[in-house]
Scaffold this motif. Structure first.
Motif, mmCIF file in Angstrom:
data_model
loop_
_atom_site.group_PDB
_atom_site.id
_atom_site.type_symbol
_atom_site.label_atom_id
_atom_site.label_comp_id
_atom_site.label_asym_id
_atom_site.label_seq_id
_atom_site.Cartn_x
_atom_site.Cartn_y
_atom_site.Cartn_z
ATOM 1 N N LEU A 1 17.383 22.018 -3.117
ATOM 2 C CA LEU A 1 17.330 22.074 -1.660
ATOM 3 C C LEU A 1 16.251 23.040 -1.179
ATOM 4 O O LEU A 1 15.489 22.740 -0.262
ATOM 5 N N LYS A 2 16.174 24.198 -1.817
ATOM 6 C CA LYS A 2 15.187 25.199 -1.411
ATOM 7 C C LYS A 2 13.772 24.780 -1.793
ATOM 8 O O LYS A 2 12.820 25.005 -1.047
ATOM 9 N N GLN A 20 12.488 21.444 0.439
ATOM 10 C CA GLN A 20 12.361 21.574 1.892
ATOM 11 C C GLN A 20 10.912 21.802 2.344
ATOM 12 O O GLN A 20 10.442 21.139 3.278
ATOM 13 N N VAL A 67 8.575 18.565 2.550
ATOM 14 C CA VAL A 67 8.929 17.413 3.386
ATOM 15 C C VAL A 67 7.840 17.088 4.404
ATOM 16 O O VAL A 67 7.360 15.951 4.482
ATOM 17 N N LEU A 84 15.709 14.599 2.767
ATOM 18 C CA LEU A 84 15.213 15.544 3.764
ATOM 19 C C LEU A 84 14.041 14.961 4.548
ATOM 20 O O LEU A 84 13.886 15.233 5.748
ATOM 21 N N GLU A 107 13.718 14.335 8.560
ATOM 22 C CA GLU A 107 12.566 14.788 9.358
ATOM 23 C C GLU A 107 12.034 13.670 10.248
ATOM 24 O O GLU A 107 11.695 13.898 11.414
ATOM 25 N N THR A 114 16.859 20.582 9.754
ATOM 26 C CA THR A 114 17.511 20.853 8.456
ATOM 27 C C THR A 114 17.189 22.260 7.968
ATOM 28 O O THR A 114 17.236 22.535 6.775
ATOM 29 N N ASP A 115 16.868 23.161 8.913
ATOM 30 C CA ASP A 115 16.521 24.517 8.498
ATOM 31 C C ASP A 115 17.751 25.365 8.205
ATOM 32 O O ASP A 115 17.665 26.371 7.506
ATOM 33 N N ARG A 125 21.945 21.469 6.037
ATOM 34 C CA ARG A 125 21.044 20.775 5.114
ATOM 35 C C ARG A 125 21.794 20.323 3.868
ATOM 36 O O ARG A 125 21.646 19.188 3.402
#
Length: 235
Positions: free
Chosen positions: A33-34, A37, A40, A112, A116, A122-123, A128
């Motif tokens: 996830l990190k 992101q 994207v 993600l 967008e 999704t921050d 998220r």
């Protein structure tokens, strides 16, 4: 284990794999996830540079095509190692974890990126995580999030915009454990198939990963609903 109450999947204390494997995969979810992101916006921008007049729906189609290509190549790469006499099967099994991580990264990036395109924020980490796991885990997770959002299609908008963060924490913890359990079983089966010699592993790796990708794409369509007709500011 997970139980169904009134047709909806709900967590119990025994969900998900325990021990080192479960912990590693849960950490893998957080890392994916990190890591994905920041990529994207660049991915979507690259598509729109090549196709300046592409609609949101066309960009999502391209994202899906890129996602399927990425996981097909990942599956083929693991299966191709098994073609090498003697060493191949061992090497293919040894790289199974790397391939599983690459498959997860591709699914996270796709989900993600679609969010967008739909202009959904999704921050916030909890939101998220709920969106990505809801899409990647599949039907049971979708049911839980649909119930929480109060609608069966387009629930991702409620997750990003309306639902209180406090209602997502316990659900996310359950979804991560359940995802880890399903992912270990599914990727373990594919790893054994990819390790088969004589080129059989290539076919299994490609078809298996493509089946997973198609399921994720269908889940995303359910989660996000129809794509916007125009880009923000161009309506």
């Amino acid at each position: 284990m997970a139980e169904r109450k009134n047709g909806t999947l709900t967590p119990t204390s025994g969900d998900g794999p325990r021990g080192l494997r479960g912990w590693v995969l849960r950490q893998g979810v957080e890392r994916a996830l990190k890591a994905q992101q920041p990529l994207v916006t660049a991915r979507i921008a690259a598509i729109r540079r090549k196709k300046p007049n592409a609609t949101p729906a066309e960009v999502i189609t391209t994202l899906g095509r890129q996602y399927r290509t990425a996981v097909a190549l990942t599956g083929a790469g693991g299966g191709a190692l098994a073609i090498v006499p003697a060493l191949g099967t061992v090497a293919s099994l040894a790289t199974a974890t790397t391939e599983a991580v690459a498959t997860l990264d591709a699914a996270v990036l796709y989900t993600l990126a679609v969010a967008e395109v739909h202009a959904l924020p999704t921050d916030e980490p909890q939101r998220r995580q709920a969106i990505v796991l809801g899409v990647v885990v599949g039907q049971g997770a979708q049911e839980a999030l649909q119930k929480l959002a109060g609608r069966s299609r387009g629930w991702a908008e409620d997750v990003t915009d309306r639902l209180p963060i406090g209602r997502l924490g316990a659900l996310n913890a359950f979804l991560v454990r359940w995802f880890a359990k399903r992912f270990l079983i599914r990727q373990g089966t594919l790893a054994l198939g990819r390790a088969l010699p004589l080129g059989i592993g290539v076919a299994i790796g490609v078809t298996g990963n493509l089946a997973i990708a198609r399921a994720v794409i269908r889940s995303a369509e359910q989660a996000f609903g129809p794509p916007p007709a125009t880009w923000p500011g161009h309506g």
